[in-house]
Write a protein that holds these residues in place. Sequence first.
Motif, PDB file in Angstrom:
ATOM      1  N   ARG A 185      -4.260  48.386   8.614  1.00 30.01           N
ATOM      2  CA  ARG A 185      -5.583  48.257   7.995  1.00 30.01           C
ATOM      3  C   ARG A 185      -6.658  49.053   8.737  1.00 30.01           C
ATOM      4  O   ARG A 185      -7.830  49.013   8.355  1.00 30.01           O
ATOM      5  N   ASP A 186      -6.278  49.729   9.799  1.00 33.58           N
ATOM      6  CA  ASP A 186      -7.204  50.531  10.595  1.00 33.58           C
ATOM      7  C   ASP A 186      -8.407  49.683  11.024  1.00 33.58           C
ATOM      8  O   ASP A 186      -9.564  50.073  10.850  1.00 33.58           O
ATOM      9  N   ASN A 187      -8.089  48.517  11.610  1.00 31.87           N
ATOM     10  CA  ASN A 187      -9.148  47.590  12.016  1.00 31.87           C
ATOM     11  C   ASN A 187      -9.058  47.345  13.530  1.00 31.87           C
ATOM     12  O   ASN A 187      -8.482  46.349  13.979  1.00 31.87           O
ATOM     13  N   PRO A 188      -9.612  48.252  14.331  1.00 40.05           N
ATOM     14  CA  PRO A 188      -9.517  48.092  15.785  1.00 40.05           C
ATOM     15  C   PRO A 188     -10.279  46.875  16.309  1.00 40.05           C
ATOM     16  O   PRO A 188      -9.937  46.351  17.365  1.00 40.05           O
ATOM     17  N   LEU A 189     -11.297  46.430  15.573  1.00 41.76           N
ATOM     18  CA  LEU A 189     -12.063  45.263  16.015  1.00 41.76           C
ATOM     19  C   LEU A 189     -11.182  44.019  16.048  1.00 41.76           C
ATOM     20  O   LEU A 189     -11.087  43.326  17.068  1.00 41.76           O
ATOM     21  N   LEU A 190     -10.504  43.728  14.935  1.00 43.02           N
ATOM     22  CA  LEU A 190      -9.643  42.548  14.892  1.00 43.02           C
ATOM     23  C   LEU A 190      -8.394  42.728  15.739  1.00 43.02           C
ATOM     24  O   LEU A 190      -7.864  41.745  16.274  1.00 43.02           O
ATOM     25  N   GLU A 194      -7.138  40.146  18.581  1.00 39.66           N
ATOM     26  CA  GLU A 194      -5.797  39.575  18.657  1.00 39.66           C
ATOM     27  C   GLU A 194      -5.190  39.783  20.039  1.00 39.66           C
ATOM     28  O   GLU A 194      -4.597  38.871  20.617  1.00 39.66           O
ATOM     29  N   PHE A 195      -5.332  40.997  20.568  1.00 32.48           N
ATOM     30  CA  PHE A 195      -4.809  41.259  21.912  1.00 32.48           C
ATOM     31  C   PHE A 195      -5.511  40.374  22.940  1.00 32.48           C
ATOM     32  O   PHE A 195      -4.875  39.871  23.873  1.00 32.48           O
ATOM     33  N   MET A 196      -6.819  40.190  22.771  1.00 32.74           N
ATOM     34  CA  MET A 196      -7.574  39.349  23.695  1.00 32.74           C
ATOM     35  C   MET A 196      -7.113  37.898  23.603  1.00 32.74           C
ATOM     36  O   MET A 196      -6.956  37.212  24.622  1.00 32.74           O
ATOM     37  N   ARG A 197      -6.866  37.423  22.390  1.00 31.36           N
ATOM     38  CA  ARG A 197      -6.401  36.038  22.211  1.00 31.36           C
ATOM     39  C   ARG A 197      -5.092  35.810  22.961  1.00 31.36           C
ATOM     40  O   ARG A 197      -4.947  34.822  23.697  1.00 31.36           O
ATOM     41  N   ILE A 198      -4.161  36.727  22.789  1.00 31.04           N
ATOM     42  CA  ILE A 198      -2.846  36.539  23.391  1.00 31.04           C
ATOM     43  C   ILE A 198      -2.905  36.729  24.902  1.00 31.04           C
ATOM     44  O   ILE A 198      -2.301  35.973  25.663  1.00 31.04           O
ATOM     45  N   ALA A 199      -3.655  37.739  25.364  1.00 34.22           N
ATOM     46  CA  ALA A 199      -3.774  37.966  26.809  1.00 34.22           C
ATOM     47  C   ALA A 199      -4.439  36.777  27.491  1.00 34.22           C
ATOM     48  O   ALA A 199      -4.032  36.362  28.589  1.00 34.22           O
ATOM     49  N   ALA A 236      -2.398  42.995  36.472  1.00 38.48           N
ATOM     50  CA  ALA A 236      -3.726  43.501  36.125  1.00 38.48           C
ATOM     51  C   ALA A 236      -3.642  44.878  35.474  1.00 38.48           C
ATOM     52  O   ALA A 236      -4.292  45.140  34.445  1.00 38.48           O
ATOM     53  N   ALA A 237      -2.840  45.764  36.048  1.00 35.98           N
ATOM     54  CA  ALA A 237      -2.730  47.114  35.500  1.00 35.98           C
ATOM     55  C   ALA A 237      -2.136  47.092  34.102  1.00 35.98           C
ATOM     56  O   ALA A 237      -2.569  47.848  33.210  1.00 35.98           O
ATOM     57  N   ARG A 238      -1.178  46.232  33.871  1.00 36.67           N
ATOM     58  CA  ARG A 238      -0.539  46.175  32.555  1.00 36.67           C
ATOM     59  C   ARG A 238      -1.476  45.571  31.515  1.00 36.67           C
ATOM     60  O   ARG A 238      -1.479  46.009  30.351  1.00 36.67           O
ATOM     61  N   ILE A 239      -2.271  44.581  31.901  1.00 34.78           N
ATOM     62  CA  ILE A 239      -3.234  44.021  30.946  1.00 34.78           C
ATOM     63  C   ILE A 239      -4.273  45.072  30.572  1.00 34.78           C
ATOM     64  O   ILE A 239      -4.641  45.208  29.395  1.00 34.78           O
ATOM     65  N   ARG A 240      -4.764  45.815  31.545  1.00 35.45           N
ATOM     66  CA  ARG A 240      -5.717  46.882  31.224  1.00 35.45           C
ATOM     67  C   ARG A 240      -5.090  47.873  30.242  1.00 35.45           C
ATOM     68  O   ARG A 240      -5.744  48.322  29.294  1.00 35.45           O
ATOM     69  N   ALA A 241      -3.842  48.216  30.483  1.00 39.55           N
ATOM     70  CA  ALA A 241      -3.178  49.200  29.635  1.00 39.55           C
ATOM     71  C   ALA A 241      -3.004  48.710  28.202  1.00 39.55           C
ATOM     72  O   ALA A 241      -2.991  49.516  27.262  1.00 39.55           O
ATOM     73  N   VAL A 242      -2.890  47.395  28.022  1.00 42.27           N
ATOM     74  CA  VAL A 242      -2.787  46.840  26.663  1.00 42.27           C
ATOM     75  C   VAL A 242      -3.952  47.315  25.808  1.00 42.27           C
ATOM     76  O   VAL A 242      -3.792  47.627  24.613  1.00 42.27           O
TER      77      VAL A 242
END
Length: 295
Positions: A185-190, A194-199, A236-242
């Motif tokens: 859907r080309d929706n980087p905001l959502l 989602e990535f923030m929720r899971i992280a 930490a490095a892997r979370i940033r890379a997400v």
Amino acid sequence: MAVTEAARWRREAVEPVLAAYAAASGVDAVMVSGSTARGDADRWSDVEVGVFWERQPTLAERKAVADVARAAEIRTVNEGTPPWYDHIYLGAPRPDGLMVEVVHTLTSSVETMLDDVLTSHRPDGPSLDAIKGIVDGRDVRGPRAELVAGWQERVHTYPPELALAVVRQNGNVEQFWRWQMLVDRDNPLLLAREFMRIASQLLTLLHALNGKYCGHSSAFKRLDNLDLSLAPPSLAARIRAVFTRPAPEGAQLLHDLVEETYDLIEVQLPEVNVDLLRANFRSNRKPLDALPSAD
């Protein structure tokens, strides 16, 4: 850990506020908390102060402390039941002054909260955050300052039953497949949400496994200072890379972090049904281009 220069001068700047509260009628104890107390504050940091009252303070009493401390401005955030919040600005009014976020509560409320979390093992997010504030507390003063030392001693040992409750409440990472839908859907905001929720969910689990009090993402302000001995490598490095890699790479990194966290849960908390957590996490929903056949 060495105390940063930002933490050092903030401790000095907040001294008049601490002294004014300690001398106020009805105050049992007052302390500084957060990054200023821990010593890792930076130039963006506010100062957190906890005030413990024997009875509910009046608005006039709360404002009087700001006057005694020669604050440039005070903003009372809410009334009603505890906790109550004030934002005191030192040096200059909002937004240019140093904000001192004052959290007022009743001593009796703290006692009840500690019973709920440490004895009844209720993994309430705001309560876990409040306990984190007590753990960090320093420069304690007031007529009953020994109360805080007693609370700190009580929370020093993180109950394994609490870790189990936190993991059971937060361990079910659902609908991981949604990232593919949001990319389509080309929706980087959502997608970022989602990535923030899971992280955030993952970090909450890891804090519990490590016996660290954590109720929400404010505990994740400094990824390099997480102090988690039980954690996936290079966390930490892997979370940033997400959040910085292309979405498919970020999703794969996050997928691997969750799976590795489940590996740790399986070893540390065998009471948890990790097979069920994995099954829910790995479930996938495929996009539909036509009505599926009943055959």
